[in-house]
Design a protein around this motif. Structure first.
Motif, PDB file in Angstrom:
ATOM      1  N   LYS A  35      56.568  31.861 131.569  1.00 44.41           N
ATOM      2  CA  LYS A  35      55.194  31.309 131.035  1.00 44.41           C
ATOM      3  C   LYS A  35      54.497  31.261 130.531  1.00 44.41           C
ATOM      4  CE  LYS A  35      55.334  29.449 135.399  1.00 44.41           C
ATOM      5  NZ  LYS A  35      55.149  28.127 135.944  1.00 44.41           N
ATOM      6  N   ALA A  36      54.792  32.973 129.404  1.00 44.44           N
ATOM      7  CA  ALA A  36      53.321  32.636 128.806  1.00 44.44           C
ATOM      8  C   ALA A  36      54.200  31.625 127.091  1.00 44.44           C
ATOM      9  CB  ALA A  36      53.655  34.334 127.873  1.00 44.44           C
ATOM     10  N   ARG A  37      55.405  31.611 127.470  1.00 46.00           N
ATOM     11  CA  ARG A  37      55.537  30.719 125.884  1.00 46.00           C
ATOM     12  C   ARG A  37      55.238  29.145 125.839  1.00 46.00           C
ATOM     13  NH1 ARG A  37      59.280  32.224 122.432  1.00 46.00           N
ATOM     14  NH2 ARG A  37      59.894  33.604 122.980  1.00 46.00           N
ATOM     15  N   ILE A  65      46.488  32.925 130.679  1.00 40.23           N
ATOM     16  CA  ILE A  65      48.314  32.909 130.702  1.00 40.23           C
ATOM     17  C   ILE A  65      47.826  34.356 131.920  1.00 40.23           C
ATOM     18  CG2 ILE A  65      50.521  33.729 130.172  1.00 40.23           C
ATOM     19  CD1 ILE A  65      49.204  32.522 127.005  1.00 40.23           C
ATOM     20  N   GLU A  66      47.248  34.858 131.874  1.00 38.16           N
ATOM     21  CA  GLU A  66      47.263  36.252 132.172  1.00 38.16           C
ATOM     22  C   GLU A  66      47.021  36.165 133.830  1.00 38.16           C
ATOM     23  OE1 GLU A  66      44.754  39.723 130.137  1.00 38.16           O
ATOM     24  OE2 GLU A  66      46.248  39.482 128.703  1.00 38.16           O
ATOM     25  N   GLN A  78      55.239  39.449 123.386  1.00 41.20           N
ATOM     26  CA  GLN A  78      57.225  39.275 122.973  1.00 41.20           C
ATOM     27  C   GLN A  78      56.466  37.646 122.723  1.00 41.20           C
ATOM     28  OE1 GLN A  78      59.553  41.137 122.129  1.00 41.20           O
ATOM     29  NE2 GLN A  78      60.270  39.558 121.226  1.00 41.20           N
ATOM     30  N   VAL A  79      56.370  37.385 122.754  1.00 39.40           N
ATOM     31  CA  VAL A  79      55.873  35.462 122.397  1.00 39.40           C
ATOM     32  C   VAL A  79      55.286  35.803 121.848  1.00 39.40           C
ATOM     33  CG1 VAL A  79      55.273  33.356 123.015  1.00 39.40           C
ATOM     34  CG2 VAL A  79      56.531  34.289 125.079  1.00 39.40           C
ATOM     35  N   MET A  80      54.052  35.843 121.294  1.00 38.51           N
ATOM     36  CA  MET A  80      52.979  36.331 120.043  1.00 38.51           C
ATOM     37  C   MET A  80      54.019  36.387 118.377  1.00 38.51           C
ATOM     38  SD  MET A  80      49.996  35.146 120.895  1.00 38.51           S
ATOM     39  CE  MET A  80      48.707  34.846 121.712  1.00 38.51           C
ATOM     40  N   ALA A  81      54.416  37.503 118.681  1.00 37.59           N
ATOM     41  CA  ALA A  81      55.486  37.701 117.789  1.00 37.59           C
ATOM     42  C   ALA A  81      56.520  36.998 117.839  1.00 37.59           C
ATOM     43  CB  ALA A  81      55.798  39.489 117.726  1.00 37.59           C
ATOM     44  N   ASP A  82      57.190  36.298 118.187  1.00 35.68           N
ATOM     45  CA  ASP A  82      58.173  36.065 118.314  1.00 35.68           C
ATOM     46  C   ASP A  82      57.861  34.174 117.315  1.00 35.68           C
ATOM     47  OD1 ASP A  82      59.663  37.313 119.681  1.00 35.68           O
ATOM     48  OD2 ASP A  82      60.377  36.040 121.523  1.00 35.68           O
ATOM     49  N   GLU A  83      56.808  34.160 117.770  1.00 37.57           N
ATOM     50  CA  GLU A  83      56.683  32.748 117.672  1.00 37.57           C
ATOM     51  C   GLU A  83      55.533  33.271 115.606  1.00 37.57           C
ATOM     52  OE1 GLU A  83      57.247  29.546 118.322  1.00 37.57           O
ATOM     53  OE2 GLU A  83      57.696  30.569 120.063  1.00 37.57           O
TER      54      GLU A  83
END
Length: 239
Positions: free
Chosen positions: A115-117, A130-131, A150-155
Motif C-alpha cells: 500500500k505504501a509503495r 498513507i498512514e 522501507q519504501v522511501m529507502a527503496d525508492e
C-alpha cells in the motif's frame, strides 16, 4: 499423531498465541506458556478434539477467507471484520486468520508495504494519508511507519520529492487559471492531501516557474481532477 504446525500471534488477544495442530487452531494461550513449544513437535494434549468436531465449519470459513483475499489483499483486521460481517462465527474467523498468517497468505507488514509503495510511487500521496489509510484497514502504527520508511529507502525518495511530484501532476488541471489563483488552489490541494506546511512550501518553490507562467498549456487533465477527490473504490467482493 497430531503435530504442531504453527504458533502465531492471536489476532484478538494481545500477549497470546494460537497453537495450530495439523493446520487447525488447537488452543489460544499466553505467550509464556508456549515458550517451550515449536512447530514439528507432537501436540501437547488431546484438547484439540472439540475443535476438530467443528472442523467442517472452520474449513468453510477458511475457504471464504481465501475467496475474499482473491479479490484483493487485506490486512488481518480488515479480513476479520469482513468475515464477521458475513456471519462467520468468531471462533472460526480466529482459526482462519491464524492459519492464513501461519501459511504466509496474510501478512500485515507485506500488505502495508504494498500500500505504501502504491501511494509513494503511484498516486502520489503524503505520508499522513498513507498512514491514515492503513490505520482504517487495521494496520498497527509501527507496522505502517516501518513500511513507509522501507519504501522511501527503496525508492531513494522522501516526503518533499513526493509532494513536488504531486504538485506537478496537479498543475496540469490548473493550467487555465491565472497565476495567483493557480498558486492558491495548489497550496490548498497539497494541504488537503496531508502534507505538512513546510513540505507544501518547498513543493511550491520547486514548481515556481510553472506556477507563475502566464502561457501555460490549456490542456486540462481530467484524470487529475478525478484523482483529486481521492474517493476510495467500493468493496468489490461478494464472497
Amino acid at each position: 499423531m497430531p503435530i504442531i504446525t504453527g504458533i502465531v500471534p492471536s489476532p484478538d488477544k494481545p500477549g497470546h498465541v494460537v497453537i495450530l495442530v495439523d493446520g487447525v487452531a488447537f488452543a489460544t494461550v499466553p505467550e509464556e506458556r508456549a515458550a517451550d513449544l515449536a512447530p514439528g513437535q507432537s501436540s501437547p494434549g488431546t484438547a484439540a478434539e472439540p475443535l476438530r468436531s467443528s472442523g467442517e465449519g472452520a474449513q468453510k470459513t477458511y475457504e471464504r477467507a481465501l475467496r475474499l483475499l482473491s479479490f484483493r489483499a487485506r490486512s488481518a483486521r480488515e479480513l476479520e471484520k469482513r468475515l464477521i460481517e458475513k456471519g462467520e462465527p468468531r471462533e472460526h474467523v480466529a482459526t482462519a486468520i491464524a492459519r492464513l498468517c501461519a501459511n504466509g497468505l496474510l501478512d500485515d507488514a507485506r500488505f502495508a508495504e504494498a500500500k505504501a509503495r502504491s501511494g509513494i510511487v503511484g498516486k502520489p500521496r503524503s505520508r499522513r494519508r498513507i498512514e491514515q489509510d492503513l490505520a482504517r484497514k487495521g494496520v498497527a502504527r509501527d507496522v505502517a511507519d516501518a513500511a513507509i520508511r522501507q519504501v522511501m529507502a527503496d525508492e531513494g525518495t522522501d516526503e518533499a520529492a513526493v509532494a513536488e511530484r504531486a504538485a506537478r501532476k496537479k498543475l496540469r488541471s490548473l493550467a487555465r487559471l491565472e497565476p495567483a489563483e493557480r498558486r492558491q488552489k495548489l497550496y490548498a490541494f497539497l494541504a488537503r492531501q496531508g502534507y505538512a506546511p513546510d513540505v507544501v512550501r518547498r513543493a511550491m518553490r520547486a514548481v515556481g516557474d510553472a506556477l507563475d507562467a502566464t502561457d501555460a498549456t490549456d490542456a486540462t487533465d481530467a484524470t487529475d481532477i478525478i484523482e483529486a477527490t481521492d474517493t476510495p473504490p467500493p468493496d468489490d467482493d461478494v464472497a
